[in-house]
Design a protein around this motif. Structure first.
Motif, PDB file in Angstrom:
ATOM      1  N   ARG A 247      -7.448  -2.337  -0.821  1.00 49.02           N
ATOM      2  CA  ARG A 247      -7.945  -1.042  -0.345  1.00 49.02           C
ATOM      3  C   ARG A 247      -9.391  -1.108   0.130  1.00 49.02           C
TER       4      ARG A 247
ATOM      5  N   VAL B 248      -7.885   7.839  -5.328  1.00 52.94           N
ATOM      6  CA  VAL B 248      -7.264   6.543  -5.035  1.00 52.94           C
ATOM      7  C   VAL B 248      -6.173   6.712  -3.982  1.00 52.94           C
TER       8      VAL B 248
ATOM      9  N   LEU C 192       0.829  -1.206   0.000  1.00 51.05           N
ATOM     10  CA  LEU C 192       0.000   0.000   0.000  1.00 51.05           C
ATOM     11  C   LEU C 192       0.865   1.258   0.000  1.00 51.05           C
TER      12      LEU C 192
ATOM     13  N   TYR D 275      -7.584  -3.243   9.844  1.00 47.11           N
ATOM     14  CA  TYR D 275      -7.530  -3.753   8.472  1.00 47.11           C
ATOM     15  C   TYR D 275      -8.400  -4.997   8.371  1.00 47.11           C
TER      16      TYR D 275
ATOM     17  N   GLN E 161      -7.840   7.096  -0.596  1.00 45.43           N
ATOM     18  CA  GLN E 161      -8.340   5.802  -0.147  1.00 45.43           C
ATOM     19  C   GLN E 161      -7.186   4.924   0.339  1.00 45.43           C
ATOM     20  N   THR E 162      -6.088   4.933  -0.388  1.00 43.68           N
ATOM     21  CA  THR E 162      -4.923   4.133  -0.012  1.00 43.68           C
ATOM     22  C   THR E 162      -4.371   4.590   1.335  1.00 43.68           C
ATOM     23  N   GLU E 163      -4.236   5.899   1.519  1.00 44.46           N
ATOM     24  CA  GLU E 163      -3.740   6.425   2.790  1.00 44.46           C
ATOM     25  C   GLU E 163      -4.700   6.112   3.934  1.00 44.46           C
TER      26      GLU E 163
ATOM     27  N   THR F 236     -12.595  -1.247   2.303  1.00 46.11           N
ATOM     28  CA  THR F 236     -12.915  -0.831   3.668  1.00 46.11           C
ATOM     29  C   THR F 236     -14.337  -1.239   4.044  1.00 46.11           C
TER      30      THR F 236
ATOM     31  N   VAL G  73      -6.645   3.456   4.137  1.00 45.03           N
ATOM     32  CA  VAL G  73      -6.486   2.037   4.461  1.00 45.03           C
ATOM     33  C   VAL G  73      -5.200   1.815   5.260  1.00 45.03           C
TER      34      VAL G  73
END
Length: 136
Positions: free
Chosen positions: A127, A91, A39, A107, A94-96, A129, A98
């Motif tokens: 990714r 994106v 990630l 997680y 969203q990645t940060e 959630t 996660v």
């Protein structure tokens, strides 16, 4: 012994916080480290892509327009780059998010219902959630 959760975390999150299903094994520290590394690499790639998009937009803005066709071409380029930048930023966010959830021990836990997200979904889409049920 009751587990303490980060501020703002729902109290209904089950004790099996890092498992994906009752029948599946707990995520190992090595797996979580590998997921975090992947990630983080993805986030770095997305940041670099944003720098490239910004450079492309700056170049387009610096181009001279000699006629209406040049102007239209410039507008199409700016619109395309804007959509690309917006998508990349979404994106990246969203990645940060996660990564933050992973660091908080959340997680693989659905943000909507607090149930575990199946391991297969997390492996296919790291990714994620939300569980499939909450996406419907």
């Amino acid at each position: 012994m009751a587990r303490e959760y980060p501020a703002g975390t729902a109290s209904f999150v089950p004790e099996r916080i890092m498992t994906t299903l009752d029948t599946e094994e707990k995520w190992s520290d090595e797996e979580l480290s590998s997921i975090r590394e992947g990630l983080s690499d993805m986030a770095a790639t997305l940041r670099a892509e944003l720098v490239g998009v910004d450079a492309d937009m700056t170049a387009v803005l610096g181009d001279q327009c000699n006629d209406d066709i040049d102007w239209a071409d410039k507008q199409v380029g700016l619109i395309t780059d804007t959509f690309r930048a917006d998508n990349t930023r979404a994106v990246l966010e969203q990645t940060e998010h996660v990564i933050d959830r992973l660091d908080a021990g959340l997680y693989g836990i659905c943000e909507q219902c607090g149930r575990t997200i199946p391991r297969a979904r997390m492996q296919a889409f790291p990714r994620a959630t939300c569980c499939i049920g909450c996406l419907s």
